[in-house]
Motif scaffolding. Structure first.
Motif, PDB file in Angstrom:
ATOM      1  N   ILE A 101     -44.884  39.761  71.429  1.00  0.00           N
ATOM      2  CA  ILE A 101     -43.788  38.907  71.900  1.00  0.00           C
ATOM      3  C   ILE A 101     -43.617  37.669  71.047  1.00  0.00           C
ATOM      4  CG2 ILE A 101     -43.420  37.243  73.761  1.00  0.00           C
ATOM      5  CD1 ILE A 101     -43.197  39.366  75.643  1.00  0.00           C
ATOM      6  N   GLU A 102     -44.721  37.173  70.556  1.00  0.00           N
ATOM      7  CA  GLU A 102     -44.663  35.963  69.744  1.00  0.00           C
ATOM      8  C   GLU A 102     -43.731  36.142  68.554  1.00  0.00           C
ATOM      9  OE1 GLU A 102     -45.290  32.083  69.036  1.00  0.00           O
ATOM     10  OE2 GLU A 102     -45.745  33.284  70.825  1.00  0.00           O
ATOM     11  N   GLN A 103     -43.817  37.341  67.953  1.00  0.00           N
ATOM     12  CA  GLN A 103     -42.966  37.599  66.792  1.00  0.00           C
ATOM     13  C   GLN A 103     -41.495  37.679  67.195  1.00  0.00           C
ATOM     14  OE1 GLN A 103     -45.330  40.922  65.542  1.00  0.00           O
ATOM     15  NE2 GLN A 103     -45.478  40.103  63.473  1.00  0.00           N
ATOM     16  N   VAL A 104     -41.243  38.250  68.371  1.00  0.00           N
ATOM     17  CA  VAL A 104     -39.867  38.295  68.879  1.00  0.00           C
ATOM     18  C   VAL A 104     -39.341  36.883  69.052  1.00  0.00           C
ATOM     19  CG1 VAL A 104     -38.411  39.041  70.785  1.00  0.00           C
ATOM     20  CG2 VAL A 104     -40.321  40.459  70.070  1.00  0.00           C
ATOM     21  N   ARG A 105     -40.227  36.034  69.570  1.00  0.00           N
ATOM     22  CA  ARG A 105     -39.823  34.656  69.806  1.00  0.00           C
ATOM     23  C   ARG A 105     -39.431  33.982  68.498  1.00  0.00           C
ATOM     24  NH1 ARG A 105     -41.681  29.620  70.031  1.00  0.00           N
ATOM     25  NH2 ARG A 105     -43.676  30.166  69.108  1.00  0.00           N
ATOM     26  N   LEU A 106     -40.232  34.237  67.474  1.00  0.00           N
ATOM     27  CA  LEU A 106     -39.965  33.619  66.188  1.00  0.00           C
ATOM     28  C   LEU A 106     -38.599  34.054  65.651  1.00  0.00           C
ATOM     29  CD1 LEU A 106     -43.412  33.727  64.379  1.00  0.00           C
ATOM     30  CD2 LEU A 106     -42.103  31.744  65.156  1.00  0.00           C
ATOM     31  N   VAL A 107     -38.290  35.335  65.846  1.00  0.00           N
ATOM     32  CA  VAL A 107     -37.002  35.825  65.364  1.00  0.00           C
ATOM     33  C   VAL A 107     -35.861  35.114  66.100  1.00  0.00           C
ATOM     34  CG1 VAL A 107     -35.504  37.826  65.231  1.00  0.00           C
ATOM     35  CG2 VAL A 107     -37.929  38.060  64.751  1.00  0.00           C
ATOM     36  N   CYS A 108     -36.054  34.955  67.392  1.00  0.00           N
ATOM     37  CA  CYS A 108     -35.001  34.330  68.186  1.00  0.00           C
ATOM     38  C   CYS A 108     -34.835  32.848  67.863  1.00  0.00           C
ATOM     39  CB  CYS A 108     -35.285  34.494  69.681  1.00  0.00           C
ATOM     40  SG  CYS A 108     -35.108  36.181  70.216  1.00  0.00           S
ATOM     41  N   GLU A 109     -35.874  32.246  67.363  1.00  0.00           N
ATOM     42  CA  GLU A 109     -35.795  30.832  66.990  1.00  0.00           C
ATOM     43  C   GLU A 109     -34.656  30.579  66.008  1.00  0.00           C
ATOM     44  OE1 GLU A 109     -38.364  27.926  67.616  1.00  0.00           O
ATOM     45  OE2 GLU A 109     -37.903  29.174  69.356  1.00  0.00           O
ATOM     46  N   ASN A 110     -34.331  31.584  65.203  1.00  0.00           N
ATOM     47  CA  ASN A 110     -33.340  31.387  64.154  1.00  0.00           C
ATOM     48  C   ASN A 110     -31.938  31.175  64.716  1.00  0.00           C
ATOM     49  OD1 ASN A 110     -35.259  31.709  62.201  1.00  0.00           O
ATOM     50  ND2 ASN A 110     -35.013  33.951  62.178  1.00  0.00           N
ATOM     51  N   ILE A 111     -31.698  31.653  65.916  1.00  0.00           N
ATOM     52  CA  ILE A 111     -30.381  31.477  66.530  1.00  0.00           C
ATOM     53  C   ILE A 111     -30.513  30.350  67.550  1.00  0.00           C
ATOM     54  CG2 ILE A 111     -28.496  32.605  67.758  1.00  0.00           C
ATOM     55  CD1 ILE A 111     -29.090  34.141  65.301  1.00  0.00           C
ATOM     56  N   PRO A 112     -29.741  29.258  67.367  1.00  0.00           N
ATOM     57  CA  PRO A 112     -29.944  28.103  68.255  1.00  0.00           C
ATOM     58  C   PRO A 112     -29.769  28.467  69.735  1.00  0.00           C
ATOM     59  CG  PRO A 112     -28.388  27.615  66.489  1.00  0.00           C
ATOM     60  CD  PRO A 112     -28.762  29.040  66.322  1.00  0.00           C
ATOM     61  N   GLU A 113     -28.766  29.304  70.029  1.00  0.00           N
ATOM     62  CA  GLU A 113     -28.501  29.604  71.434  1.00  0.00           C
ATOM     63  C   GLU A 113     -29.622  30.417  72.069  1.00  0.00           C
ATOM     64  OE1 GLU A 113     -26.204  29.637  69.215  1.00  0.00           O
ATOM     65  OE2 GLU A 113     -24.344  28.761  69.994  1.00  0.00           O
ATOM     66  N   TYR A 114     -30.328  31.164  71.248  1.00  0.00           N
ATOM     67  CA  TYR A 114     -31.340  32.051  71.815  1.00  0.00           C
ATOM     68  C   TYR A 114     -32.700  31.367  71.949  1.00  0.00           C
ATOM     69  CZ  TYR A 114     -27.990  35.771  70.773  1.00  0.00           C
ATOM     70  OH  TYR A 114     -26.878  36.550  70.715  1.00  0.00           O
ATOM     71  N   ARG A 115     -32.778  30.166  71.385  1.00  0.00           N
ATOM     72  CA  ARG A 115     -34.066  29.493  71.376  1.00  0.00           C
ATOM     73  C   ARG A 115     -34.617  29.301  72.789  1.00  0.00           C
ATOM     74  NH1 ARG A 115     -33.218  24.991  67.013  1.00  0.00           N
ATOM     75  NH2 ARG A 115     -33.041  26.623  65.445  1.00  0.00           N
ATOM     76  N   SER A 116     -33.698  29.021  73.688  1.00  0.00           N
ATOM     77  CA  SER A 116     -34.158  28.667  75.038  1.00  0.00           C
ATOM     78  C   SER A 116     -34.711  29.861  75.808  1.00  0.00           C
ATOM     79  CB  SER A 116     -32.997  28.049  75.821  1.00  0.00           C
ATOM     80  OG  SER A 116     -31.984  29.017  75.960  1.00  0.00           O
ATOM     81  N   PHE A 117     -34.464  31.069  75.317  1.00  0.00           N
ATOM     82  CA  PHE A 117     -34.925  32.232  76.075  1.00  0.00           C
ATOM     83  C   PHE A 117     -36.445  32.228  76.251  1.00  0.00           C
ATOM     84  CE2 PHE A 117     -31.094  34.812  74.454  1.00  0.00           C
ATOM     85  CZ  PHE A 117     -30.315  34.228  75.418  1.00  0.00           C
ATOM     86  N   PHE A 118     -37.127  31.743  75.223  1.00  0.00           N
ATOM     87  CA  PHE A 118     -38.589  31.813  75.268  1.00  0.00           C
ATOM     88  C   PHE A 118     -39.191  30.436  75.480  1.00  0.00           C
ATOM     89  CE2 PHE A 118     -37.254  35.528  72.938  1.00  0.00           C
ATOM     90  CZ  PHE A 118     -38.042  36.516  73.486  1.00  0.00           C
ATOM     91  N   ASP A 119     -38.407  29.542  76.083  1.00  0.00           N
ATOM     92  CA  ASP A 119     -38.746  28.125  76.064  1.00  0.00           C
ATOM     93  C   ASP A 119     -40.178  27.811  76.454  1.00  0.00           C
ATOM     94  OD1 ASP A 119     -37.295  26.267  74.949  1.00  0.00           O
ATOM     95  OD2 ASP A 119     -36.267  25.562  76.754  1.00  0.00           O
ATOM     96  N   ASN A 120     -40.552  28.129  77.675  1.00  0.00           N
ATOM     97  CA  ASN A 120     -41.896  27.722  78.085  1.00  0.00           C
ATOM     98  C   ASN A 120     -42.896  28.873  78.014  1.00  0.00           C
ATOM     99  OD1 ASN A 120     -40.132  28.608  79.896  1.00  0.00           O
ATOM    100  ND2 ASN A 120     -40.657  27.221  81.555  1.00  0.00           N
ATOM    101  N   SER A 121     -42.543  29.871  77.244  1.00  0.00           N
ATOM    102  CA  SER A 121     -43.491  30.983  77.207  1.00  0.00           C
ATOM    103  C   SER A 121     -44.827  30.630  76.539  1.00  0.00           C
ATOM    104  CB  SER A 121     -42.864  32.206  76.536  1.00  0.00           C
ATOM    105  OG  SER A 121     -42.215  31.818  75.359  1.00  0.00           O
ATOM    106  N   PRO A 122     -44.867  29.701  75.525  1.00  0.00           N
ATOM    107  CA  PRO A 122     -46.199  29.433  74.953  1.00  0.00           C
ATOM    108  C   PRO A 122     -47.159  28.903  76.005  1.00  0.00           C
ATOM    109  CG  PRO A 122     -44.486  28.360  73.664  1.00  0.00           C
ATOM    110  CD  PRO A 122     -43.828  28.973  74.824  1.00  0.00           C
ATOM    111  N   GLY A 123     -46.653  27.958  76.848  1.00  0.00           N
ATOM    112  CA  GLY A 123     -47.555  27.392  77.858  1.00  0.00           C
ATOM    113  C   GLY A 123     -47.790  28.368  79.005  1.00  0.00           C
ATOM    114  N   GLY A 124     -46.717  29.012  79.417  1.00  0.00           N
ATOM    115  CA  GLY A 124     -46.837  29.793  80.655  1.00  0.00           C
ATOM    116  C   GLY A 124     -47.188  31.248  80.434  1.00  0.00           C
TER     117      GLY A 124
END
Lengths: 830, 354
Positions: free
Chosen positions: B257-280
């Motif tokens: 999932i971490e890698q998916v998150r990184l990919v989504c980081e590139n699109i500003p609108e999609y950044r929030s999808f994984f917002d608190n996943s590192p902590g939670g």
């Protein structure tokens, strides 16, 4: 409030009353008040959700009962032979007040539940029986139809076989063929047979074709009669199909596809004797089932008949009870939760009746705690309530659809009773057409009771039509029009003498006593005369109507204690209107009264005179002078009118401003002062009514004062401009009276000359037949085009003249209607 | 220009659909709906909204009945629109139904595979995606047969051609088939709206691009730890969307999932999808993240569909209305389910629309 009789001139004086109703008599009290139908209850818990209120449980219960009655109604409606529903007026009422009320309701609930359960069960068994009948019927069809296929196949089989014998088959296979022969004497292909909905046949065929790659033989025929679902009465049409294919797997596949597409499969034997057997068996079983089905249907019908006898009173009770509990949901509990507190508006006149009703409710419920009623002083605007009867109702509705009158404002609905049919008749004037609509309305009135029982339509329109018909008769007599022909009641005032080959009318010295002289009809300048007459008449009527409407301001100003408005609005408006248009009317009448053949001056064109009066005041062309001193009079009138404009524009704002200054000079802060006083007196009342809203209002009042003055100025400017321009455009607008009346007369004349006129003199039997045919055509066109279409258009214009031209002169129409809890109205709504 | 002639053919229906949209439940309605104690209360509350008395003649209430009736309302409205539409709007509306058809086809195949009763399966199909020869699907045993016997005459046929190679029908294959078809459908729809020209294509491409990205991300996450190879996975990604092509390539190679998150980081609108996943992520677990993600996808979808109504003279409103209404039905079902199962603490987890 001093009036002894209710009048339509103003809406009824209303009182805000507060009722303290002990919980145990609440239901009966509301019942009585609902029967009485003159209290409009206020919602005392606006912040409470509908399902958190006190009597939600009861309401739910009645909703459920209503659902049951709806179920019965739908079941009865679906029955093919109509089942009589005994009307409410014939059935004994259920007593739902008094100490036994609760038990009655419980019993009713039980009865409804029982009937529902029984009906559902009967439907269920009826449905299963029907289902089985359907299956058997289908099976019979399948057996019959497949027999046809088999017979055909059989004959083909013999052909195939004979050709088979002829062919030079290898001898080795002879044995095989022998065995085949013995078995094939019956049939050798496997098949699937069944029924399917007709619309699915092509799809089934297509899918199977593709699925089996064409390795199948399918045949199907229509079943002639449709199958009707007894519960939903939906018709379905089905087909019998038979599919021949080879191989167990393929057959299984066919079965699966057919079944998933909603087909019913029937096991059919390839053996003809067995088929005949099963056909016999199926027919026998079908007969048995149909007997059972018939009896079930009969029992079900009996049940429905029993229900039908009571249905309308059940519906009535359920509807009323639901309304009662919905009303009780508007009430508030007092602190000890022993009594309900209700508030509502009611006509002050009816307070005594309400008191009596309350006492009656107490007696009926068998307790001795009387609900307490007392009036609350209030500054809130009460709802507008005009007492009407079936005659006045329609006219009031015309005005109400424009706007509900402000509380205690002069109600134009009263005057519309005469002015509306009159203005209509000015446009519709024809004795013949008037008679037609008069008789139509008389017919409707004669059948009023019968139709009311059958719930056909609103009753009040017919009285408007009645008056419209009467007035049309009157104006028709004045216009001397009977289906565009004239009446020669008296001797005409003109004789026609031939002078130099031209017929010229010579006055005989007589004056035609009433209406238009019939001689004008045949004259060449008849249309010119009628135009001039009707045009002037419509201006005269218009100015009179507007002046009258303007005068209605006066009682309003007096009633609402606004003397300022009399001096700053009413008087200048009146002067403005009269100095220009009132003067025009006087001129019209004066011009009519003069015999211009004996005068030295030419008759003036009044339109040009009016324009010249405004554009070049004081100058009069001496050749067309109407009377001596005309120039001076006109200058004075124009000056008066001009003075009125700034008078209207400035006087009211100035006085308002002065008043405000005076109050401020006395050390008060304008409006806050008044409001403060009121708040302290009505504190108790207002806490409940306004709650949180009040703080916001008080905050706003700081700025209120500035706004107020600005508002007044803007409002007055708009009002002045509207009035001055309105006077001109509205006067012109009344010319529609002339235009429509002319169009109506011309249209009926055209209709007459295009149809009947040519056929009147035709001799012999053909003449009579042609006359009868054309006559009925003419009469049909008269009724549909002239009476209905033209009538509607005249109605519309009369409506507009009332709403726009007259109402804009005085009507505020900012009230809200009085909507009491009334069981009678409840029935109307459904 | 489009404003000049749009109303000739579509003005009436656009008016209708905007009127329908005004009937979508608002925050206020939801606030009062969530206060309901029983399903009866819910019925009372709903009768004050545009739903009217759609439940008045039901003797007993269940969540299924509520959602069925609500869906029926939507279907009726849709059918009204569809029967009044002319080309190309009618084609556009047909495209909306294709996604439901795909779902129905897959549902039927899966159901048949697990030997469920056909009629029960047919009842569970979405009414918008029903087509005539659908029931015959249940006899198919392999993809070839499926295609040849039934699907060849449906509009889905062209989408199916690409996956005829898959031989047997098993769960994995069905999932692959579903995603391949859906990919083909999305790409086709994307091209179709592109051909419709400016305002429609602008609005619809945004929505469809998000839909494609959502599928891509979902496929990636769901394929972790399955026997789906990375090459196969890459083939399932729609070749449209904002993640395409770089993001898709990266996702095809992703392992967690971490890698998916990184990919989504590139699109500003999609950044929030994984917002608190590192902590939670530790306490949520993979399943929790997926659920949370799903929720956020729905929220974004609702937002995009709401934005479609800001543009006039385009067909996006029809698509968006259906999707928003579907979301509303999901919300209603959720609330009803919470009430029925007395799980009041989770009742507020619906996705507000207006």
């Amino acid at each position: 409030m001093g009036d002894d009789y209710p009048s339509m001139f103003r809406s009824e004086p209303m009182s805000l009353v507060q009722l303290y109703i002990p919980t145990e008599v609440a239901h009966d009290t509301v019942t009585e008040l609902g029967e009485l139908g003159n209290v409009q209850f206020k919602d005392l818990n606006p912040n409470v959700n509908p399902f958190q209120r006190s009597f939600v449980g009861e309401i739910r219960r009645f909703e459920d009962m209503a659902r049951k009655t709806r179920f019965f109604t739908s079941q009865i409606e679906k029955e093919k032979d109509p089942i009589p529903i005994r009307p409410l007026s014939d059935s004994a009422p259920l007593i739902t007040v008094g100490p036994r009320a609760a038990r009655t309701i419980d019993e009713l609930d039980d009865v409804l539940g029982e009937h529902e359960a029984r009906l559902v069960q009967m439907n269920e068994s009826y449905k299963t029986l029907n289902e089985r009948t359907k299956e058997l019927t289908e099976a019979r069809y399948v057996l019959r139809e497949t027999a046809v296929f088999f017979d055909k196949a059989e004959t083909q089989q013999t052909e195939v076989r004979s050709s088979f014998d002829d062919s030079s088959a290898p001898l080795l296979q002879y044995d095989d063929r022998e065995t085949q022969h013995s078995s094939a004497s019956q049939f050798e292909l496997e098949f699937v047979a069944g029924t399917i909905e007709r619309s699915h046949i092509p799809t089934l065929e297509r899918v199977l074709w593709r699925l089996l790659r064409g390795n199948l033989y399918m045949n199907h025929t229509d079943i002639a009669e449709p199958f009707v679902d007894p519960v939903t009465s939906v018709e379905t049409r089905k087909n019998v199909f038979i599919i021949f294919a080879h191989g167990e797997a393929i057959l299984a596949k066919i079965r699966k596809v057919a079944e998933s597409m909603g087909a019913t499969l029937y096991p059919i034997d390839a053996n003809a004797d067995k088929r005949a057997d099963s056909l016999r068996e199926v027919t026998a079983r079908l007969e048995d089932l149909q007997t059972v089905l018939y009896h079930t249907g009969l029992t079900r019908r009996n049940e429905l008949v029993t229900i039908g006898e009571n249905l309308s009173r059940w519906q009535d009770v359920v509807r009323k009870e639901k309304a009662i509990y919905e009303t009780m949901n508007l009430f508030n509990y007092d602190v000890r939760r022993k009594t309900l507190v209700a508030e509502g508006w009611c006509p002050t006149r009816d307070l005594i009746v309400i008191q009596t009703a309350l006492r009656r409710a107490t007696e009926e419920s068998g307790t001795n705690v009387v609900p307490i009623l007392h009036e609350l002083p209030t500054h809130k605007t009460p709802p507008t309530f005009v007492r009407t009867n079936k005659f006045t109702e329609g006219f009031q509705a015309i005005m109400d659809s424009y706007g509900i009158a402000t509380y205690q404002e002069v109600n134009p609905g009263l005057f519309a009773i005469i002015t509306f049919p009159f203005l209509f008749a000015v446009m519709f004037g024809d004795i013949g057409h008037g008679l037609i609509i008069l008789f139509a309305s008389l017919y409707m009135i004669a059948n009023e009771r019968k139709w009311a029982r059958a719930n056909l339509g609103e009753p009040y329109g017919r009285y408007i039509i009645l008056l419209m018909g009467l007035f049309s008769l009157y104006t028709g007599l004045i216009y001397n029009d009977l289906f565009s022909r004239t009446l020669h009641i008296w001797r005409s005032g003109w004789d026609f003498v031939n002078m130099n080959g031209i017929e010229v009318g010579v006055p005989t010295g007589r004056v035609y006593p009433f209406g238009l002289d019939p001689a004008w009809r045949s004259a060449d300048n008849g249309l010119v005369f009628a135009n001039s007459y009707k045009m002037k008449m419509s201006v005269v009527l218009g100015v009179i109507h507007m002046t009258f409407a303007l005068c209605l301001q006066l009682p309003n100003h007096i009633r609402f204690k606004r003397p300022l408005d009399i001096y700053t609005n009413f008087i200048p408006q009146m002067v403005f209107l009269q100095s220009i248009f009132g003067y025009l009317v006087v001129c019209i009448l004066y011009k009519w009264s003069i015999d211009w053949t004996t005068r030295s001056t030419e008759p003036p064109s009044l339109l040009n005179m009016l324009i010249a009066m405004l554009l070049s005041p004081g100058r009069i062309d001496p050749t067309t002078q109407l009377y001596a001193g005309q120039g001076f009079v006109q200058v004075v009138l124009v000056l008066l009118a001009v003075v009125c404009v700034p008078w209207m524009l400035c006087a009211k704002p100035y006085f308002e401003w002065k008043e405000m200054k005076k109050i401020q000079g006395q050390g008060y802060v304008g409006l806050d002062h008044h409001d403060g006083l009121r708040h302290s007196t009505d504190e108790g009342l207002e806490i409940e009514e306004e709650g949180n809203g009040r703080a916001a209002i008080e905050q706003m009042e700081e700025e209120h004062e500035q706004h107020d003055f600005g508002d007044i100025v803007v409002h007055q400017v708009i009002h002045t401009i509207e009035f001055c321009l309105g006077c001109i455009s509205h006067t012109a607008s009344y010319l529609r009276l002339w235009a429509l009346s002319l169009a109506h007369a011309q249209l009926s004349e055209v209709l007459w000359s295009m149809t009947l006129e040519g056929f009147l003199g035709m001799p012999g039997i053909t003449g009579i037949i042609a006359l009868a045919l054309i006559g009925s055509l003419w009469f049909g066109a008269t009724v549909f085009i002239l009476c209905i279409m033209e009538g509607l258009s005249a109605f519309l214009h009369a409506l507009r003249l009332h709403w726009v031209e007259a109402n804009s002169k005085h009507y505020q129409g900012e009230g809200y209607p009085f909507m009491p809890l009334s069981f009678a109205k409840l029935d109307e709504k459904d | 220009m489009e404003g000049l002639f749009f109303n000739v053919n579509n003005g009436f229906l656009e008016g209708i659909v905007r009127g329908y949209k005004a009937g979508i439940l608002t925050q206020n309605h939801y606030a009062s709906l969530t206060q309901c104690e029983t399903l009866e209360d819910l019925k009372t509350q709903l009768s004050a909204t545009d739903y009217g008395n759609f439940l008045a003649n039901e003797a007993s209430l269940t969540t299924t009945i509520i959602s069925d009736r609500a869906t029926q309302l939507l279907v009726d409205q849709f059918n009204f629109l569809r029967s009044n539409a002319v080309e190309p709007l009618s084609k556009f509306l047909d495209y909306i139904t294709y996604s439901y058809m795909i779902d129905n086809v897959v549902l039927l195949i899966t159901g048949t595979l697990h030997e469920r009763d056909t009629h029960e399966l047919l009842e569970r199909c979405h009414p918008l995606g029903v087509f005539e020869s659908m029931p015959a699907l249940c006899v198919a045993t392999n993809v070839e047969e499926l295609y040849q016997s039934v699907l060849v005459e449906t509009p889905l046929a062209p989408y199916f051609r690409n996956c005829l190679s898959a031989a047997d029908l098993d769960d994995l294959n069905i999932e692959i088939i579903r995603n391949t078809i859906y990919k083909a459908y999305l790409e086709d729809f994307y091209d179709f709206v592109g051909a419709l020209g400016s305002p429609t294509s602008d609005v619809m491409r945004t929505i469809l691009a998000f839909e494609a990205d959502r599928r891509t991300i979902n496929i990636s996450i769901n394929s972790f730890g399955t026997e789906l190879t990375k090459e196969q996975r890459a083939k399932l990604f729609p070749a449209i969307g904002r993640l395409f092509p770089d993001g898709n390539n990266a996702l095809a190679k992703a392992d967690d999932i971490e890698q998916v998150r990184l990919v989504c980081e590139n699109i500003p609108e999609y950044r929030s999808f994984f917002d608190n996943s590192p902590g939670g992520s530790q306490d949520l677990g993979e399943l929790g993240i997926a659920a949370q993600l799903e929720d956020r996808f729905f929220r974004t979808e609702v937002r995009l569909n709401k934005e479609a109504f800001l543009q006039q003279f385009q067909y996006g409103v029809f698509y968006s209305y259906v999707k928003l209404k579907e979301q509303e039905i999901r919300n209603l079902t959720w609330i009803a389910e919470c009430i029925a199962q007395d799980a009041r603490d989770r009742i507020h987890d619906y996705i507000p629309i207006f």
